[in-house]
Design a protein around this motif. Structure first.
Motif, PDB file in Angstrom:
ATOM      1  N   THR A   1       0.830  -1.208   0.000  1.00 21.51           N
ATOM      2  CA  THR A   1       0.000   0.000   0.000  1.00 21.51           C
ATOM      3  C   THR A   1       0.861   1.253   0.000  1.00 21.51           C
ATOM      4  OG1 THR A   1      -1.735  -1.172   1.215  1.00 21.51           O
ATOM      5  CG2 THR A   1      -1.834   1.232   1.220  1.00 21.51           C
TER       6      THR A   1
ATOM      7  N   THR B   1      -4.458   0.456   7.034  1.00 25.70           N
ATOM      8  CA  THR B   1      -4.291  -0.834   6.357  1.00 25.70           C
ATOM      9  C   THR B   1      -4.134  -1.956   7.374  1.00 25.70           C
ATOM     10  OG1 THR B   1      -3.259   0.195   4.422  1.00 25.70           O
ATOM     11  CG2 THR B   1      -2.849  -2.153   4.763  1.00 25.70           C
TER      12      THR B   1
ATOM     13  N   CYS C   1      -7.382   2.286  -0.485  1.00 33.32           N
ATOM     14  CA  CYS C   1      -6.034   2.391  -1.060  1.00 33.32           C
ATOM     15  C   CYS C   1      -5.383   1.009  -1.142  1.00 33.32           C
ATOM     16  CB  CYS C   1      -5.180   3.340  -0.226  1.00 33.32           C
ATOM     17  SG  CYS C   1      -3.571   3.712  -0.963  1.00 33.32           S
ATOM     18  N   LEU C   2      -5.614   0.170  -0.145  1.00 35.18           N
ATOM     19  CA  LEU C   2      -5.097  -1.191  -0.183  1.00 35.18           C
ATOM     20  C   LEU C   2      -5.619  -1.926  -1.413  1.00 35.18           C
ATOM     21  CD1 LEU C   2      -3.801  -3.815   0.867  1.00 35.18           C
ATOM     22  CD2 LEU C   2      -5.808  -4.104   2.346  1.00 35.18           C
TER      23      LEU C   2
END
Length: 334
Positions: A49, A75, A123-124
């Motif tokens: 990430t 995350t 975003c991950l």
């Protein structure tokens, strides 16, 4: 949070973090990402990430350390949730993302905080798609309720008396930092990045060279802030007693001794505690600056410029407010 899940300290070398993944052949990139997702390997997924954030994010390798740390933590927390709830990262169910949101809300998290966690989890998945590990985009249509309470109501500014009480017993270092945030309105990251050449007591201005979004601005200094700056320079600045014979030979470029925000928080919190005032963070100082300035000049645009806000709405919603009866004098003659 156990030590094994402790947030890795951001080292600032985003380029190296990116190359660890971008230097891989496409097949190896995919294989490694698939394995990390299948094993729910938190460290590997945080690394992936981070690499994607620096490579494909809007700010790239110039992404701020605080943003990187927030996405790393988000995350880790999502991967931990996935592990505890038997969630398949590569083939998530269609209700998984909303279930994660609802779980956080049920735990008592505020909508704004939940939105940040959703951004990290999203975003991950962008990183996993970038690596070719999956086509899943579970957070695309997720819904997070809006918090209608203005930020300045939820987290109000310090009061005049609170600031005065802390200043009364503070040393020259704490006094200057408090004036920089509560009069200058600087973010703590902006304050800790100041160098001696950025401060001009005679012209009563501070040059913020890299504010939020890497935007520079000039900040006017109050008389009190200017006097605190002079006093601080005498004892801690170039030519001061700390750097005389037998002392440190070269003064540091940075103005403040605190290298990180947690260190500054530790010392400021002690000063607040000694004064019998609750320390609520650095932002209530910025809000104090915004509210006091707005009450004086009644111009949201100028207040926004002082605080370094791109949007006046940010200032209006979270950093400055007028008294409920502010118009009474204007309406007196009606």
């Amino acid at each position: 949070m156990t030590p094994s899940h402790a947030l890795e300290q951001y080292k600032g070398d985003l380029l190296s973090s990116t190359r660890e993944w971008t230097n891989l052949h496409d097949d190896e990139l995919k294989r490694r990402a698939v394995r990390a997702a299948g094993d729910k390997d938190s460290a590997e997924l945080v690394s992936l990430t981070t690499a994607y954030l620096a490579h494909g994010g809007s700010s790239g390798v110039l992404t701020s350390p605080r943003t990187v740390e927030a996405y790393q933590l988000g995350t880790r927390q999502f991967v931990e949730y996935a592990e505890q709830n038997a969630v398949s990262l590569l083939k998530p169910g269609r209700h998984m993302a909303q279930g994660y949101v609802n779980w956080m809300l049920a735990q008592g998290r505020k909508p704004a905080g939940v939105q940040l966690k959703v951004a990290a989890a999203g975003c991950l998945y962008r990183a996993l798609r970038w690596a070719g590990a999956t086509e899943a985009d579970p957070f695309r249509d997720v819904r997070v309720p809006k918090d209608r309470t203005p930020g300045i109501i939820k987290r109000p500014p310090y009061t005049e008396s609170e600031i005065a009480d802390v200043l009364e017993g503070a040393d020259v270092h704490i006094r200057f930092l408090l004036f920089v945030t509560a009069h200058g309105g600087l973010r703590i990251s902006e304050a800790l990045a100041l160098e001696w050449d950025d401060i001009d007591e005679d012209a009563r201005r501070i040059h913020v060279r890299s504010g939020k979004g890497r935007k520079a601005r000039m900040v006017a200094m109050s008389q009190s802030l200017s006097e605190a700056a002079r006093a601080y320079r005498v004892t801690h600045g170039p030519g001061g007693p700390e750097f005389g014979a037998g002392r440190r030979a070269t003064p540091p470029q940075r103005v403040f001794r605190y290298g990180t925000a947690p260190t500054a928080r530790y010392h400021l919190e002690r000063a607040f505690k000694a004064a019998g005032v609750e320390f609520r963070g650095f932002h209530p100082g910025r809000k104090y600056a915004g509210t006091r300035l707005l009450q004086q000049i009644k111009d949201f645009g100028r207040v926004a410029a002082h605080l370094g806000h791109e949007s006046v709405d940010t200032t209006r919603k979270g950093y400055a407010r007028l008294a409920a009866d502010d118009l009474k004098d204007d309406l007196a003659g009606w």
